[in-house]
Design an enzyme around this catalytic site. Structure first.
Site, PDB file in Angstrom:
ATOM      1  N   ASP A 158     121.007  63.764  18.840  1.00  0.00           N
ATOM      2  CA  ASP A 158     120.159  64.888  18.479  1.00  0.00           C
ATOM      3  C   ASP A 158     119.677  64.736  17.029  1.00  0.00           C
ATOM      4  OD1 ASP A 158     118.863  67.270  18.900  1.00  0.00           O
ATOM      5  OD2 ASP A 158     120.627  68.359  19.580  1.00  0.00           O
ATOM      6  N   ASP A 219     113.877  72.786  24.256  1.00  0.00           N
ATOM      7  CA  ASP A 219     114.983  72.929  25.207  1.00  0.00           C
ATOM      8  C   ASP A 219     114.600  73.773  26.417  1.00  0.00           C
ATOM      9  OD1 ASP A 219     116.332  71.685  23.185  1.00  0.00           O
ATOM     10  OD2 ASP A 219     117.752  73.325  22.823  1.00  0.00           O
TER      11      ASP A 219
HETATM   12  C1  GLA Z   1     119.533  70.922  20.676  1.00  0.00           C
HETATM   13  C2  GLA Z   1     119.245  70.067  21.901  1.00  0.00           C
HETATM   14  C3  GLA Z   1     119.920  70.667  23.109  1.00  0.00           C
HETATM   15  C4  GLA Z   1     121.408  70.779  22.868  1.00  0.00           C
HETATM   16  C5  GLA Z   1     121.664  71.593  21.616  1.00  0.00           C
HETATM   17  C6  GLA Z   1     123.135  71.568  21.234  1.00  0.00           C
HETATM   18  O1  GLA Z   1     118.929  72.174  20.781  1.00  0.00           O
HETATM   19  O2  GLA Z   1     117.870  69.936  22.116  1.00  0.00           O
HETATM   20  O3  GLA Z   1     119.665  69.876  24.258  1.00  0.00           O
HETATM   21  O4  GLA Z   1     121.951  69.477  22.757  1.00  0.00           O
HETATM   22  O5  GLA Z   1     120.919  71.084  20.518  1.00  0.00           O
HETATM   23  O6  GLA Z   1     123.376  72.267  20.079  1.00  0.00           O
END
Ligand code: GLA
Length: 431
Positions: A158, A219
């Site tokens: 990430d 997300d």
């Molecule tokens: C980001 C990512 C998600 C998840 C969260 C975890 O938002 O895009 O897919 O992994 O972090 O904190």
């Protein structure tokens, strides 16, 4: 100032790093904790659902025992919130001991013993998105080595709490560091999301050289709105995104949320159909211990999975957006086959859509189709013949289409004789 730094760096990176390791010839399939279980670390009051080794073991059991593994669902992926707030005395990441008392290496063995693979999460930056220890540039090598030593098979990297310059250095460095461990590990990069997802900020050919897949956009959440927004963005930008995908390099519109709370049965079929068209990872985030039969049937649909996993690995496209709010999606498949998805973005009632394969740019000839979700066969489809289908609001009709086969000609003629005796030659209704 910045430009003069970036350009030579890019040139350097693209000649020194290349991933051609045979991993992910087709999009990955599996399960990931995040969308359904988030950062629930309350194992005292929520034992069943908290991020702990039990959740991943339970999920591995379900994948292995309930028919998922045989269909290709193989990765069990830990997301954020697995870590201890402190690195160990050697500077290595470690799991929170109260929730992962056996440690990650043992969990990896448990998962491997069931014929599955383990994925884990880290963050290029000072902290993970939920505030756990991040992987700054100086920690990339040690973290890659730690994951390899545990037997990890997949890393989601990430990008919270870093800037574009650090990302431009860190993502290729992690690719190199993973390669250097000698352990084959899938590398999933969230980099594009953090720089807007599109060229010129994102260099998709560089990304394809260093990552096996990448998150392009925001997300997913547990709602049809969210699914629709993602599909819309990917389709609006398909000229930039579609050519970036291929074997070993995939766009990732995020997890399948089928089996949770936000989608109707029709909407769940729509997500499955569109993810198959987009050659997207089929990574579920749901509770496999409590899954209803309709969700199970959709996620285990063999034709939808085969379309998603087609060996040519060509991502599909949105072909048409009609004024009546019907959209048509298409993906070319091996053996001269193709997939069609008719999506209704209407909110009234099942819509009767009239079209022909010729209108969808199919060459002259006779075709056959399987309706992916009803299982029924459509025979003797002449490219120029009009047909009519009924599409539910926020639902799809999905077809696997292939040229009528010579060997099957007699059988199909026979069948057509029986089932289409009422159809007019130029307008066969296949409701
Ligand atoms: C980001 C990512 C998600 C998840 C969260 C975890 O938002 O895009 O897919 O992994 O972090 O904190």
């Amino acid at each position: 100032q910045i430009k003069t730094v970036i350009i030579p760096l890019l040139a350097l990176i693209s000649v020194t790093v290349a991933l051609d390791d045979g991993l992910l010839k087709t999009p990955p399939m599996g399960w990931m904790a995040w969308e359904r279980f988030r950062c629930d670390i309350d194992c005292k009051d929520d034992r069943e659902n908290c991020i702990s080794e039990d959740l991943f073991k339970d999920t591995a059991d379900r994948l292995a025992e309930d028919g998922w593994k045989e269909l290709g669902y193989e990765y069990v992926i830990i997301d954020d919130c697995w870590m201890s707030l402190l690195r160990d005395e050697h500077g290595r990441l470690q799991p929170e001991p109260s929730r992962f008392p056996g440690g990650i290496a043992k969990l990896a063995r448990y998962i491997h013993d069931r014929g599955l693979k383990l994925g884990i999460y880290a963050d290029m930056g000072t902290h993970t998105c939920m505030g756990f220890p991040g992987t700054t540039l100086d920690k990339i090598e040690i973290d890659a080595q730690t994951f390899a030593s545990w037997g990890v098979d997949y890393l989601k990297f990430d990008g919270c709490y870093s800037n574009p310059i650090e990302q431009m250095l860190g993502y290729p460095l992690m690719s190199k560091a993973l390669n250097a461990t000698g352990r084959p590990m899938v590398y999933s990069c969230s980099w594009p999301v953090y720089v807007g997802g599109l060229p010129p900020n994102v260099n998709y050919s560089l990304l394809g050289d260093i990552c096996h897949l990448w998150r392009n956009y925001y997300d997913i959440q547990d709602s049809w709105d969210s699914v629709q927004g993602i599909v819309e963005w990917f389709s609006n930008n398909q000229d930039d995104l579609q050519p970036a995908a291929g074997p070993g390099r995939w766009n990732d519109p995020d997890m399948l949320i089928i089996g949770n709370f936000g989608l109707s049965v029709d909407q769940a079929r729509s997500q499955m159909a569109l993810w198959a068209i987009m050659a997207a990872p089929l990574i579920m985030s749901n509770d496999l211990r409590n899954l209803d039969n309709s969700a199970r049937a959709i996620l285990q649909n063999k034709v939808a999975i085969a379309i998603n996993q087609d060996p040519m690995g060509i991502q599909g496209r949105r072909l048409l957006q009609e004024k009546n709010r019907i959209e048509v999606y298409w993906r070319p498949l091996s053996n001269s086959a193709s997939a069609l998805v008719f999506l209704s973005r209407r909110t009234d009632m099942p819509y009767l859509y009239h079209t022909s394969l010729a209108k969808l740019k199919y060459q002259a000839g006779t075709y056959e189709a399987n309706d992916v979700f009803t299982g029924s066969a459509v025979r003797g489809l002449n490219a120029t013949s009009e047909f009519t289908i009924s599409i539910n609001p926020s639902g799809v009709v999905m077809w696997y289409v292939y040229p009528e086969q010579q060997s099957k000609l007699t059988e199909s003629l026979h069948h057509r004789h029986k089932t289409f005796h009422k159809a007019k030659p130029e307008h066969s209704t296949v409701l």
